[in-house]
Scaffold this motif. Structure first.
Motif, short mmCIF file in Angstrom:
data_model
loop_
_atom_site.label_atom_id
_atom_site.label_comp_id
_atom_site.label_asym_id
_atom_site.label_seq_id
_atom_site.Cartn_x
_atom_site.Cartn_y
_atom_site.Cartn_z
N UNK B 23 -2.06 -42.48 -38.45
CA UNK B 23 -1.66 -41.90 -37.23
C UNK B 23 -0.23 -40.95 -37.74
N UNK B 24 -0.30 -40.35 -37.04
CA UNK B 24 1.28 -38.90 -37.45
C UNK B 24 1.88 -39.65 -35.91
N UNK B 25 2.89 -39.01 -35.75
CA UNK B 25 3.62 -38.92 -34.57
C UNK B 25 4.81 -37.90 -34.72
N UNK B 26 5.05 -37.92 -33.49
CA UNK B 26 6.42 -37.53 -32.85
C UNK B 26 6.34 -37.21 -31.62
N UNK B 30 11.48 -43.19 -31.57
CA UNK B 30 10.98 -44.08 -31.95
C UNK B 30 11.56 -45.74 -31.56
N UNK B 31 10.80 -46.08 -31.39
CA UNK B 31 11.05 -47.84 -31.37
C UNK B 31 9.68 -48.79 -31.89
N UNK B 51 9.87 -51.35 -38.29
CA UNK B 51 10.00 -51.36 -39.69
C UNK B 51 9.54 -50.79 -40.61
N UNK B 52 9.87 -49.89 -41.61
CA UNK B 52 9.41 -48.63 -42.53
C UNK B 52 8.87 -49.54 -43.92
N UNK B 53 7.64 -49.25 -44.76
CA UNK B 53 7.13 -50.67 -46.00
C UNK B 53 7.15 -52.15 -45.49
N UNK B 68 9.93 -42.57 -42.25
CA UNK B 68 11.35 -41.13 -42.24
C UNK B 68 9.88 -39.94 -43.07
N UNK B 69 8.13 -40.08 -43.08
CA UNK B 69 6.78 -39.30 -42.67
C UNK B 69 6.42 -39.18 -41.37
N UNK B 70 7.10 -40.19 -40.99
CA UNK B 70 6.79 -40.39 -39.21
C UNK B 70 4.83 -40.77 -39.28
N UNK B 71 4.32 -41.89 -40.12
CA UNK B 71 3.10 -42.06 -40.28
C UNK B 71 2.75 -43.77 -40.30
#
Lengths: 112, 110
Positions: B23-26, B30-31, B51-53, B68-71
């Protein structure tokens, strides 16, 4: 626990007829309520949302309207259905803005 | 315009296989990102990621977010026929509304 009810499950209506789909939520108060439409091969599209009784926000211009006559009741209506109104309609609720949305079982509407 | 893109559109595997759904997003401001499973009717909630990671795990399902990579990816290990469904990804942005992808249809055969 909270539950969400939608009815009817399936509906076949002629073009030009009126529509009323009902959604009720149990086990919570002052939920945020949502109506979505899911067309084949497309994602869920938000149609309306409501943060309280009588407060309705429309996301896309269309042939449909929504009302919230009671705290836990959300109604999707149309005065005259079009062929393009066919689809799968889902109601959802959340406790607050930004919270997880929980979905009802949906109504499959066919306009012929 | 905010958008969410899921891939692949469709996936056919055998029981026991491991699958990864993307899933990638723009999305403006972002929440959160949510995963749902839709079998026949109501989408049922799987995960919410903010949260990332940080991996979220439930049984054989797990998901992780990369802001960071938006996915995000959804992994299912040792798939079973009961995993057959459409998996939906949705992202919430500044508008507090969920933007849904078109979903990935997973079919698991015995």
């Amino acid at each position: 626990s909270q539950t969400i009810h939608q009815w009817p499950a399936t509906l076949v209506q002629p073009v030009g007829s009126p529509l009323s789909l009902e959604c009720t939520v149990e086990g919570t108060s002052n939920p945020n309520l949502y109506w979505y439409r899911q067309a084949a091969g497309r994602g869920l599209q938000l149609l309306f949302y409501s943060v309280g009784i009588g407060q309705i926000s429309s996301e896309v211009p269309q042939n449909l309207s929504a009302s919230r006559p009671q705290d836990r009741q959300f109604i999707l209506s149309s005065k005259k259905l079009l062929l393009s109104d066919s689809g799968f309609y889902l109601c959802a609720w959340s406790r607050d803005r930004g919270d997880i949305q929980y979905f009802g079982a949906g109504t499959r509407l066919s306009v012929l | 315009e905010d958008k969410v893109v899921q891939s692949p559109l469709s996936l056919v595997v055998h029981e026991g296989d491991t699958v990864t759904l993307n899933c990638s997003y723009e999305v403006t401001n972002f929440r959160s990102l949510l995963w749902y499973k839709q079998e026949k009717k109501a989408p049922t909630f799987l995960f919410m990621l903010t949260s990332s990671g940080i991996e979220k795990k439930s049984g054989r399902l797990s998901s992780i977010l990369d802001k960071k990579e938006l996915f995000s990816i959804l992994n299912i290990t040792a798939t079973q026929t009961g995993d057959s469904a459409v998996y939906l990804c949705a992202v919430e942005g500044v508008t507090d509304k969920l933007i849904f992808g078109t979903g990935t249809r997973l079919q698991v055969f015995p």
